[in-house]
Design a protein around this motif. Structure first.
Motif, PDB file in Angstrom:
ATOM      1  N   GLN A 134      -8.430  50.733  -5.464  1.00  0.00           N
ATOM      2  CA  GLN A 134      -9.825  50.252  -5.459  1.00  0.00           C
ATOM      3  C   GLN A 134      -9.911  48.862  -6.081  1.00  0.00           C
ATOM      4  N   THR A 135      -9.269  48.699  -7.226  1.00  0.00           N
ATOM      5  CA  THR A 135      -9.290  47.392  -7.877  1.00  0.00           C
ATOM      6  C   THR A 135      -8.533  46.367  -7.050  1.00  0.00           C
ATOM      7  N   LEU A 136      -7.405  46.785  -6.481  1.00  0.00           N
ATOM      8  CA  LEU A 136      -6.625  45.867  -5.635  1.00  0.00           C
ATOM      9  C   LEU A 136      -7.495  45.288  -4.524  1.00  0.00           C
ATOM     10  N   GLU A 137      -8.313  46.131  -3.896  1.00  0.00           N
ATOM     11  CA  GLU A 137      -9.192  45.658  -2.823  1.00  0.00           C
ATOM     12  C   GLU A 137     -10.233  44.677  -3.352  1.00  0.00           C
ATOM     13  N   GLU A 138     -10.749  44.946  -4.545  1.00  0.00           N
ATOM     14  CA  GLU A 138     -11.724  44.021  -5.145  1.00  0.00           C
ATOM     15  C   GLU A 138     -11.091  42.660  -5.426  1.00  0.00           C
ATOM     16  N   GLU A 139      -9.852  42.674  -5.895  1.00  0.00           N
ATOM     17  CA  GLU A 139      -9.166  41.408  -6.196  1.00  0.00           C
ATOM     18  C   GLU A 139      -8.918  40.609  -4.911  1.00  0.00           C
ATOM     19  N   LYS A 140      -8.535  41.309  -3.850  1.00  0.00           N
ATOM     20  CA  LYS A 140      -8.303  40.631  -2.573  1.00  0.00           C
ATOM     21  C   LYS A 140      -9.600  40.019  -2.052  1.00  0.00           C
ATOM     22  N   ALA A 141     -10.697  40.779  -2.178  1.00  0.00           N
ATOM     23  CA  ALA A 141     -11.998  40.293  -1.706  1.00  0.00           C
ATOM     24  C   ALA A 141     -12.443  39.094  -2.544  1.00  0.00           C
ATOM     25  N   ALA A 142     -12.166  39.128  -3.854  1.00  0.00           N
ATOM     26  CA  ALA A 142     -12.537  38.014  -4.732  1.00  0.00           C
ATOM     27  C   ALA A 142     -11.762  36.762  -4.328  1.00  0.00           C
ATOM     28  N   ASP A 143     -10.498  36.950  -4.002  1.00  0.00           N
ATOM     29  CA  ASP A 143      -9.667  35.826  -3.566  1.00  0.00           C
ATOM     30  C   ASP A 143     -10.206  35.231  -2.262  1.00  0.00           C
ATOM     31  N   ASP A 144     -10.545  36.103  -1.306  1.00  0.00           N
ATOM     32  CA  ASP A 144     -11.109  35.637  -0.031  1.00  0.00           C
ATOM     33  C   ASP A 144     -12.418  34.881  -0.247  1.00  0.00           C
ATOM     34  N   LYS A 145     -13.237  35.421  -1.141  1.00  0.00           N
ATOM     35  CA  LYS A 145     -14.537  34.799  -1.432  1.00  0.00           C
ATOM     36  C   LYS A 145     -14.321  33.374  -1.976  1.00  0.00           C
ATOM     37  N   LEU A 146     -13.341  33.231  -2.854  1.00  0.00           N
ATOM     38  CA  LEU A 146     -13.056  31.921  -3.433  1.00  0.00           C
ATOM     39  C   LEU A 146     -12.602  30.934  -2.346  1.00  0.00           C
ATOM     40  N   THR A 147     -11.818  31.425  -1.406  1.00  0.00           N
ATOM     41  CA  THR A 147     -11.396  30.568  -0.289  1.00  0.00           C
ATOM     42  C   THR A 147     -12.616  30.085   0.482  1.00  0.00           C
ATOM     43  N   GLU A 148     -13.538  31.013   0.730  1.00  0.00           N
ATOM     44  CA  GLU A 148     -14.777  30.673   1.443  1.00  0.00           C
ATOM     45  C   GLU A 148     -15.571  29.598   0.711  1.00  0.00           C
ATOM     46  N   VAL A 149     -15.635  29.746  -0.607  1.00  0.00           N
ATOM     47  CA  VAL A 149     -16.465  28.884  -1.437  1.00  0.00           C
ATOM     48  C   VAL A 149     -15.883  27.470  -1.558  1.00  0.00           C
ATOM     49  N   THR A 150     -14.590  27.322  -1.240  1.00  0.00           N
ATOM     50  CA  THR A 150     -13.958  26.001  -1.313  1.00  0.00           C
ATOM     51  C   THR A 150     -14.769  24.975  -0.528  1.00  0.00           C
ATOM     52  N   GLY A 151     -15.339  25.388   0.604  1.00  0.00           N
ATOM     53  CA  GLY A 151     -16.149  24.494   1.428  1.00  0.00           C
ATOM     54  C   GLY A 151     -17.304  23.894   0.656  1.00  0.00           C
ATOM     55  N   SER A 152     -17.929  24.688  -0.206  1.00  0.00           N
ATOM     56  CA  SER A 152     -19.087  24.180  -0.942  1.00  0.00           C
ATOM     57  C   SER A 152     -18.662  23.183  -2.015  1.00  0.00           C
ATOM     58  N   ALA A 153     -17.467  23.349  -2.548  1.00  0.00           N
ATOM     59  CA  ALA A 153     -16.964  22.379  -3.533  1.00  0.00           C
ATOM     60  C   ALA A 153     -16.673  21.048  -2.854  1.00  0.00           C
ATOM     61  N   VAL A 154     -16.114  21.129  -1.661  1.00  0.00           N
ATOM     62  CA  VAL A 154     -15.804  19.907  -0.907  1.00  0.00           C
ATOM     63  C   VAL A 154     -17.094  19.184  -0.535  1.00  0.00           C
ATOM     64  N   GLN A 155     -18.103  19.960  -0.121  1.00  0.00           N
ATOM     65  CA  GLN A 155     -19.418  19.384   0.214  1.00  0.00           C
ATOM     66  C   GLN A 155     -19.994  18.642  -0.989  1.00  0.00           C
ATOM     67  N   LEU A 156     -19.860  19.264  -2.141  1.00  0.00           N
ATOM     68  CA  LEU A 156     -20.368  18.674  -3.373  1.00  0.00           C
ATOM     69  C   LEU A 156     -19.678  17.338  -3.638  1.00  0.00           C
ATOM     70  N   MET A 157     -18.367  17.299  -3.441  1.00  0.00           N
ATOM     71  CA  MET A 157     -17.613  16.051  -3.641  1.00  0.00           C
ATOM     72  C   MET A 157     -18.080  14.971  -2.680  1.00  0.00           C
ATOM     73  N   GLU A 158     -18.338  15.356  -1.416  1.00  0.00           N
ATOM     74  CA  GLU A 158     -18.783  14.397  -0.406  1.00  0.00           C
ATOM     75  C   GLU A 158     -20.152  13.833  -0.781  1.00  0.00           C
ATOM     76  N   MET A 159     -21.040  14.711  -1.249  1.00  0.00           N
ATOM     77  CA  MET A 159     -22.377  14.266  -1.665  1.00  0.00           C
ATOM     78  C   MET A 159     -22.278  13.301  -2.829  1.00  0.00           C
ATOM     79  N   GLU A 160     -21.398  13.630  -3.779  1.00  0.00           N
ATOM     80  CA  GLU A 160     -21.227  12.764  -4.944  1.00  0.00           C
ATOM     81  C   GLU A 160     -20.696  11.398  -4.535  1.00  0.00           C
ATOM     82  N   ASN A 161     -19.756  11.400  -3.591  1.00  0.00           N
ATOM     83  CA  ASN A 161     -19.187  10.136  -3.133  1.00  0.00           C
ATOM     84  C   ASN A 161     -20.224   9.306  -2.396  1.00  0.00           C
ATOM     85  N   ALA A 162     -21.122   9.972  -1.644  1.00  0.00           N
ATOM     86  CA  ALA A 162     -22.148   9.273  -0.887  1.00  0.00           C
ATOM     87  C   ALA A 162     -23.157   8.602  -1.821  1.00  0.00           C
ATOM     88  N   GLU A 163     -23.359   9.237  -2.985  1.00  0.00           N
ATOM     89  CA  GLU A 163     -24.324   8.681  -3.945  1.00  0.00           C
ATOM     90  C   GLU A 163     -23.813   7.379  -4.554  1.00  0.00           C
TER      91      GLU A 163
END
Ligand code: FE
Ligand code: ZN
Ligand code: FE
Ligand code: FE
Length: 193
Positions: free
Chosen positions: A163-192
């Motif tokens: 059960q915990t193993l599945e939660e850890e895998k899902a957390a890892d996947d979620k972090l991969t997904e969220v990478t896009g929002s960090a990149v977006q943030l960097m792009e916005m900062e650079n545009a400013e």
């Protein structure tokens, strides 16, 4: 049949050989059991450490997606501490935490990154990288322990650890997904600028 490596066995009768084999098997599963319990103690320390460390990551994160991902995994992590206590109970062992050098190092690395980065996209990207290393360590640890539990016949522990193993895998996947929002943030900062 495998030799038991004992010179004396050459002269031993059939029943003695059987006894020697039984003893060999006993020692092996006892060692695996020790290894299993050591691993549980290590993870128990590691999860407790994370309950204290993830809030620092949340405080330093900027993108709402990352903050959400970390917050929900913090909650899960608190549950994982409890679940490890259930694993200990399932094998009639007291929950004991034993310092995990690897998790201490991973958390130290995360803290180093957070000291070096100003809040924003870079910080978020650093937190994601550090957090994914943590998740991968946990995935490796829970995967191994679930396998050992299976070999040792600890049926309840197998199910809890998976059960915990599945939660850890899902957390890892979620972090991969969220990478896009960090990149977006960097792009916005650079545009400013
Ligand atoms: Fe965890
Ligand atoms: Zn460890
Ligand atoms: Fe490193
Ligand atoms: Fe985790």
């Amino acid at each position: 049949m495998k030799s038991n490596g004992n010179g004396k066995s050459a002269t031993a009768g059939k029943s003695n050989n059987k006894k020697a084999e039984k003893q060999n098997t006993g020692v092996t599963s006892e060692q695996l059991q020790d290894f299993f319990e050591d691993g549980l103690k290590d993870l128990y320390w590691a999860e407790k450490k994370l309950v204290k460390s993830i809030p620092k990551m949340i405080k330093n994160a900027s993108s709402p997606e990352l903050v959400d991902a970390l917050k929900s995994h913090l909650q899960e992590t608190e549950g994982q501490v409890q679940r490890l206590e259930d694993v200990f109970a399932s094998i009639d062992t007291k929950p004991v935490a034993k310092k995990c050098d690897a998790m201490e190092g991973l958390v130290k690395e995360a803290e180093g990154i957070m000291e070096e980065c100003d809040p924003g996209g870079m910080m978020d990207a650093g937190i994601i990288a550090a957090a994914q290393k943590v998740e991968h360590y946990e995935i490796a640890s829970y995967g191994t322990l679930a396998a050992y539990a299976g070999i040792l016949g600890h049926v309840e522990a197998v199910s809890l650890l998976n059960q915990t193993l599945e939660e850890e895998k899902a957390a890892d996947d979620k972090l991969t997904e969220v990478t896009g929002s960090a990149v977006q943030l960097m792009e916005m900062e650079n545009a400013e600028h």
